[in-house]
Write a protein that holds these residues in place. Structure first.
Motif, short mmCIF file in Angstrom:
data_model
loop_
_atom_site.label_atom_id
_atom_site.label_comp_id
_atom_site.label_asym_id
_atom_site.label_seq_id
_atom_site.Cartn_x
_atom_site.Cartn_y
_atom_site.Cartn_z
N ARG A 47 23.27 -6.97 0.88
CA ARG A 47 22.66 -8.29 0.75
C ARG A 47 21.89 -8.39 -0.57
N GLU A 48 21.21 -7.30 -0.92
CA GLU A 48 20.48 -7.28 -2.18
C GLU A 48 21.47 -7.38 -3.35
N PHE A 49 22.60 -6.68 -3.18
CA PHE A 49 23.64 -6.72 -4.22
C PHE A 49 24.18 -8.14 -4.39
N ALA A 50 24.43 -8.80 -3.27
CA ALA A 50 24.95 -10.16 -3.33
C ALA A 50 23.93 -11.10 -3.95
N LYS A 51 22.63 -10.90 -3.59
CA LYS A 51 21.58 -11.75 -4.15
C LYS A 51 21.45 -11.53 -5.64
N GLU A 52 21.54 -10.29 -6.04
CA GLU A 52 21.43 -9.94 -7.46
C GLU A 52 22.58 -10.56 -8.25
N GLY A 53 23.77 -10.58 -7.63
CA GLY A 53 24.93 -11.12 -8.36
C GLY A 53 25.14 -12.60 -8.12
N GLY A 54 24.21 -13.26 -7.40
CA GLY A 54 24.36 -14.68 -7.15
C GLY A 54 25.49 -15.01 -6.21
N GLY A 55 26.05 -14.02 -5.52
CA GLY A 55 27.15 -14.27 -4.58
C GLY A 55 28.46 -14.58 -5.26
N GLU A 56 28.54 -14.37 -6.59
CA GLU A 56 29.75 -14.67 -7.33
C GLU A 56 30.58 -13.40 -7.55
N LEU A 57 31.87 -13.61 -7.74
CA LEU A 57 32.73 -12.48 -8.07
C LEU A 57 32.50 -12.08 -9.51
N PRO A 58 32.53 -10.78 -9.81
CA PRO A 58 32.30 -10.34 -11.19
C PRO A 58 33.28 -11.00 -12.15
N GLY A 59 32.76 -11.44 -13.29
CA GLY A 59 33.64 -11.99 -14.32
C GLY A 59 33.97 -13.44 -14.12
N GLU A 60 33.47 -14.08 -13.08
CA GLU A 60 33.76 -15.49 -12.80
C GLU A 60 32.55 -16.32 -13.20
N SER A 61 32.77 -17.34 -14.04
CA SER A 61 31.68 -18.22 -14.45
C SER A 61 31.27 -19.16 -13.33
N LYS A 62 32.21 -19.46 -12.43
CA LYS A 62 31.95 -20.33 -11.29
C LYS A 62 32.34 -19.59 -10.03
N GLY A 63 31.61 -19.80 -8.97
CA GLY A 63 31.97 -19.19 -7.71
C GLY A 63 33.33 -19.67 -7.21
N VAL B 160 39.23 0.41 0.22
CA VAL B 160 39.04 0.32 1.66
C VAL B 160 37.68 -0.33 1.96
N THR B 161 37.70 -1.37 2.74
CA THR B 161 36.46 -2.04 3.16
C THR B 161 35.95 -1.38 4.42
N PRO B 162 34.70 -0.93 4.41
CA PRO B 162 34.17 -0.27 5.62
C PRO B 162 34.07 -1.23 6.78
N GLU B 163 34.40 -0.75 7.96
CA GLU B 163 34.38 -1.59 9.15
C GLU B 163 33.03 -1.56 9.85
N LYS B 164 32.31 -0.45 9.74
CA LYS B 164 30.99 -0.33 10.38
C LYS B 164 29.96 0.06 9.32
N LEU B 165 28.88 -0.67 9.25
CA LEU B 165 27.80 -0.41 8.29
C LEU B 165 26.48 -0.18 9.03
N THR B 166 25.67 0.70 8.48
CA THR B 166 24.32 0.89 9.01
C THR B 166 23.45 -0.28 8.57
N ALA B 167 22.29 -0.37 9.18
CA ALA B 167 21.37 -1.45 8.81
C ALA B 167 20.97 -1.34 7.34
N ARG B 168 20.74 -0.11 6.87
CA ARG B 168 20.35 0.09 5.47
C ARG B 168 21.47 -0.33 4.52
N GLN B 169 22.71 0.01 4.88
CA GLN B 169 23.86 -0.36 4.04
C GLN B 169 24.00 -1.88 3.95
N LYS B 170 23.79 -2.54 5.07
CA LYS B 170 23.88 -4.01 5.07
C LYS B 170 22.79 -4.61 4.19
N GLU B 171 21.58 -4.02 4.28
CA GLU B 171 20.47 -4.51 3.47
C GLU B 171 20.77 -4.37 1.98
N LEU B 172 21.33 -3.22 1.60
CA LEU B 172 21.66 -2.98 0.19
C LEU B 172 22.74 -3.95 -0.29
#
Length: 377
Positions: free
Chosen positions: A351-367, A337-349
């Motif tokens: 974004r950090e997660f996406a930056k850490e993972g390079g915005g790529e899907l796990p296990g994919e060599s190319k985006g 289930v994808t959350p529909e409403k996020l707090t500011a802190r959740q959004k920040e985390l």
């Protein structure tokens, strides 16, 4: 006076096939038979169509008629109409049994009208819960049915009053009729109008059933529902239908089972399907969750990296086979289930997660979007 052309009599063209001739004759015979048509000239017209069909319904006689007309049959004893004999001599009348069974209502055979008759079957629609279908249950239902009158025991007459053999049919329940037709004598049987097929008469009808011999009652029936029964299946309870007539056996009771939908479970054959929602975090990191089954909750280990749509199998947690041993499984389909409403802190985390993972899907060599661009070049 010149005879009317046989083709005109039956209303068919000269090139009509044998089936067309027969069809035309059958239609006219039903309309003009003296037992059906009471117009003054119906009997004479009925004789005429029979005469026409006796010729056109026989291939050899039709050929002679086509060549010589009525002259081919003017002399009796020389192949003419006078030598057709009667019913047995009509070459084209192999299906007269069907035609005259319609005219005389019972054909040429006889049967006992007052013989024992089996009672009619009854149907009862029953709705049960999902769990009751899975594990079986016993229900008590009330069914309206016809039963033998307990006052006269089905004799129809008031107890202690005389019952006589019908003088019209001599107890057979049927009367034989002999009718003279242009095709000869025909015998048929009909239900006796005096005793209505019962073979007996009485002056004093039963005070409870009023001479019918039966009573309408509500009957309580216990129905055992086997484990595993599915929606739309039926159960047959022998002998629980309408009572038989004149000593005949009773009919059966057919119970049609309808199963209510469940809030969580869905059935596919012997398996039970359950959709289990989990969060993005649970799917990513793994977790142990409680899953409801038909027999209570069980723990299910969700491994890390679980994708939405993955199915887990819980052995022997499904539906029992209604026809014998064996039981299905419970299939747990994961829905992330994808959350529909996020707090500011959740959004920040995130974004950090996406930056850490390079915005790529796990296990994919190319985006994903890079691969789409490559495919479109």
């Amino acid at each position: 006076m010149a005879k009317e052309d046989y083709y005109d009599v039956l209303g068919v063209p000269r090139g009509a096939s044998a089936d067309e001739v027969k069809k035309a004759y059958r239609k006219l015979a039903r309309e003009l038979h003296p037992d059906v048509n009471k117009e003054p000239d119906a009997e004479e017209r009925f004789k005429t169509i029979n005469e026409a069909y006796a010729v056109l319904g026989d291939p050899e006689r039709r050929e002679k008629y086509d060549r010589f007309g009525h002259a081919a049959f003017d002399n009796a004893g020389q192949g003419g109409f006078g030598d057709f004999g009667g019913f047995g001599g009509f070459g084209g009348f192999e299906d007269l049994g069907d035609i005259f069974s319609e005219f005389f209502g019972g054909g040429f055979g006889t049967r006992q009208a007052n013989r024992p008759q089996r009672g009619a079957d009854l149907r009862y629609d029953m709705t049960i819960e999902f769990e009751e279908a899975a594990f079986g249950t016993e229900k008590e239902i009330s069914v309206p049915r016809t039963e033998i009158c307990d006052h006269c025991h089905g004799n129809q007459a008031e107890p202690g009053t005389p019952i006589k053999t019908c003088s019209e049919c001599n107890g057979s329940g049927q009367v034989r009729y002999v009718q003279q037709t242009p095709l000869g004598q025909f015998a048929s049987t009909r239900t006796c109008s005096r005793c209505h097929g019962e073979g007996k008469t009485f002056d004093t009808p039963c005070s409870v059933c009023h001479g019918s011999g039966t009573q309408r009652k509500m009957t309580t029936v216990k129905v055992k529902i086997p484990a595993g029964i599915d929606d739309g299946q039926s159960l047959r309870l022998g002998g629980r239908g309408e009572s038989g007539v004149r000593g005949g056996p009773p009919g059966d009771l057919l119970v049609l089972v309808r199963v209510k939908s469940h809030e969580f479970f869905r059935r596919e054959g012997r398996n039970v399907i359950l959709e289990a929602p989990i969060s993005f975090v649970q799917a990513s990191l793994g977790d142990e969750i409680q899953i409801p089954t038909l027999e209570g909750n069980v723990n299910l280990r969700i491994p890390e990296g679980t994708q939405s749509g993955r199915v887990f199998r819980l052995r022997n947690k499904g539906i029992k086979d209604v026809r014998g041993p064996g039981r299905g499984d419970q299939l747990v389909r994961i829905k992330v289930v994808t959350p529909e409403k996020l707090t500011a802190r959740q959004k920040e985390l995130l974004r950090e997660f996406a930056k850490e993972g390079g915005g790529e899907l796990p296990g994919e060599s190319k985006g994903f979007f890079e691969r789409v661009k490559d495919a479109l070049r």
